[in-house]
Design a protein around this motif. Structure first.
Motif, mmCIF file in Angstrom:
data_model
loop_
_atom_site.group_PDB
_atom_site.id
_atom_site.type_symbol
_atom_site.label_atom_id
_atom_site.label_comp_id
_atom_site.label_asym_id
_atom_site.label_seq_id
_atom_site.Cartn_x
_atom_site.Cartn_y
_atom_site.Cartn_z
ATOM 1 N N GLN A 131 -4.136 -9.564 16.597
ATOM 2 C CA GLN A 131 -3.153 -8.578 16.090
ATOM 3 C C GLN A 131 -3.171 -8.768 14.457
ATOM 4 N N VAL A 132 -3.421 -7.469 13.887
ATOM 5 C CA VAL A 132 -3.462 -7.342 12.402
ATOM 6 C C VAL A 132 -1.754 -7.441 12.043
ATOM 7 N N GLN A 133 -1.337 -8.138 11.080
ATOM 8 C CA GLN A 133 -0.106 -7.975 10.545
ATOM 9 C C GLN A 133 -0.339 -7.652 8.720
ATOM 10 N N LEU A 134 0.519 -6.764 8.675
ATOM 11 C CA LEU A 134 0.567 -6.451 7.049
ATOM 12 C C LEU A 134 1.881 -6.536 6.426
ATOM 13 N N VAL A 135 1.953 -7.057 5.232
ATOM 14 C CA VAL A 135 3.083 -7.576 4.442
ATOM 15 C C VAL A 135 3.078 -6.930 3.251
ATOM 16 N N GLU A 136 3.794 -5.973 3.101
ATOM 17 C CA GLU A 136 4.201 -5.205 1.586
ATOM 18 C C GLU A 136 4.972 -6.026 0.681
ATOM 19 N N SER A 137 4.969 -5.919 -0.610
ATOM 20 C CA SER A 137 5.647 -6.281 -1.583
ATOM 21 C C SER A 137 5.473 -5.617 -2.850
ATOM 22 N N GLY A 138 6.423 -5.766 -3.721
ATOM 23 C CA GLY A 138 6.366 -5.050 -5.077
ATOM 24 C C GLY A 138 7.471 -4.059 -5.212
ATOM 25 N N GLY A 139 7.878 -3.493 -4.215
ATOM 26 C CA GLY A 139 8.993 -2.499 -4.449
ATOM 27 C C GLY A 139 10.004 -2.863 -5.347
ATOM 28 N N GLY A 140 11.253 -1.548 -5.787
ATOM 29 C CA GLY A 140 12.390 -2.086 -6.482
ATOM 30 C C GLY A 140 12.897 -0.826 -7.082
ATOM 31 N N LEU A 141 13.633 -0.962 -7.916
ATOM 32 C CA LEU A 141 14.403 -0.160 -8.596
ATOM 33 C C LEU A 141 13.772 0.014 -10.174
ATOM 34 N N VAL A 142 13.381 1.345 -10.547
ATOM 35 C CA VAL A 142 12.764 1.520 -11.826
ATOM 36 C C VAL A 142 13.033 2.957 -12.192
ATOM 37 N N GLN A 143 13.235 2.998 -13.810
ATOM 38 C CA GLN A 143 13.602 4.228 -14.280
ATOM 39 C C GLN A 143 12.335 5.236 -14.502
ATOM 40 N N ALA A 144 12.611 6.675 -14.446
ATOM 41 C CA ALA A 144 11.825 7.589 -14.564
ATOM 42 C C ALA A 144 10.864 7.191 -15.540
ATOM 43 N N GLY A 145 9.314 7.211 -15.426
ATOM 44 C CA GLY A 145 8.564 7.119 -16.656
ATOM 45 C C GLY A 145 8.008 5.549 -16.460
ATOM 46 N N GLY A 146 8.584 4.700 -15.629
ATOM 47 C CA GLY A 146 8.295 3.286 -15.364
ATOM 48 C C GLY A 146 7.048 3.061 -14.462
ATOM 49 N N SER A 147 6.579 1.865 -14.361
ATOM 50 C CA SER A 147 5.563 1.561 -13.176
ATOM 51 C C SER A 147 6.134 0.450 -12.192
ATOM 52 N N LEU A 148 5.440 0.469 -11.166
ATOM 53 C CA LEU A 148 5.388 -0.561 -10.107
ATOM 54 C C LEU A 148 3.968 -0.836 -9.682
ATOM 55 N N ARG A 149 3.686 -1.834 -9.205
ATOM 56 C CA ARG A 149 2.669 -2.190 -8.351
ATOM 57 C C ARG A 149 3.106 -2.921 -7.122
ATOM 58 N N LEU A 150 2.398 -2.251 -6.019
ATOM 59 C CA LEU A 150 2.755 -2.420 -4.732
ATOM 60 C C LEU A 150 1.483 -3.307 -4.040
ATOM 61 N N SER A 151 1.758 -4.338 -3.340
ATOM 62 C CA SER A 151 0.717 -5.175 -2.882
ATOM 63 C C SER A 151 0.984 -5.127 -0.996
ATOM 64 N N CYS A 152 -0.042 -5.121 -0.509
ATOM 65 C CA CYS A 152 -0.134 -5.361 0.847
ATOM 66 C C CYS A 152 -1.160 -6.380 1.421
ATOM 67 N N ALA A 153 -0.708 -7.474 2.041
ATOM 68 C CA ALA A 153 -1.481 -8.625 2.297
ATOM 69 C C ALA A 153 -1.844 -8.442 3.856
ATOM 70 N N ALA A 154 -2.936 -8.428 4.114
ATOM 71 C CA ALA A 154 -3.240 -8.287 5.903
ATOM 72 C C ALA A 154 -3.978 -9.413 6.077
ATOM 73 N N SER A 155 -3.501 -9.832 7.455
ATOM 74 C CA SER A 155 -4.236 -10.857 8.180
ATOM 75 C C SER A 155 -5.338 -10.426 8.948
ATOM 76 N N GLY A 156 -6.116 -11.401 9.377
ATOM 77 C CA GLY A 156 -7.270 -11.104 10.232
ATOM 78 C C GLY A 156 -8.602 -10.661 9.479
ATOM 79 N N SER A 157 -9.451 -10.735 10.168
ATOM 80 C CA SER A 157 -10.964 -10.821 9.504
ATOM 81 C C SER A 157 -11.540 -9.373 9.296
ATOM 82 N N ILE A 158 -10.912 -8.303 9.825
ATOM 83 C CA ILE A 158 -11.368 -6.994 9.905
ATOM 84 C C ILE A 158 -11.090 -6.142 8.536
ATOM 85 N N PHE A 159 -10.452 -6.642 7.477
ATOM 86 C CA PHE A 159 -9.694 -6.019 6.638
ATOM 87 C C PHE A 159 -10.799 -5.227 5.975
#
Length: 112
Positions: free
Chosen positions: A1-29
């Motif tokens: 069974q695939v598991q997905l784990v996100e990270s990188g969210g948060g609070l930012v001011q308008a005009g700013g930047s964020l980078r989200l990541s999603c790590a997946a388990s399993g060999s089918i990615f």
């Protein structure tokens, strides 16, 4: 069974930047379409961006030119680089491995 784990969210001011990541388990990615979706309070979940196994991408009109989706198959990870953020980008962002595997979501809040 695939598991997905996100990270990188948060609070930012308008005009700013964020980078989200999603790590997946399993060999089918590497063979699967990966996507980022978002859901704002009181609204339906919507597609933000999607990338296939060949690296082809498509984006919601509302984020074109501001967001970039990418993947690193060696790390089983998909990214969402979000630039020039707007208050209307505020939502919970979910990672998806097509068709039906979802992460737990990560909150992105953009203040004006």
């Amino acid at each position: 069974q695939v598991q997905l784990v996100e990270s990188g969210g948060g609070l930012v001011q308008a005009g700013g930047s964020l980078r989200l990541s999603c790590a997946a388990s399993g060999s089918i990615f590497s063979k699967n379409v990966m996507g980022w979706y978002r859901q704002a309070p009181g609204k339906q979940r919507e597609l933000v961006a999607r990338i296939d196994s060949a690296g082809r991408t498509n984006y919601a009109d509302s984020v074109k030119g501001r967001f970039i989706i990418s993947r690193d198959n060696a790390k089983n990870t998909v990214y969402l680089q979000m630039n020039s953020l707007k208050p209307e980008d505020t939502a919970v962002y979910y990672c998806n491995l097509f068709p039906g595997s979802w992460g737990q979501g990560t909150q992105v809040t953009v203040s004006s």
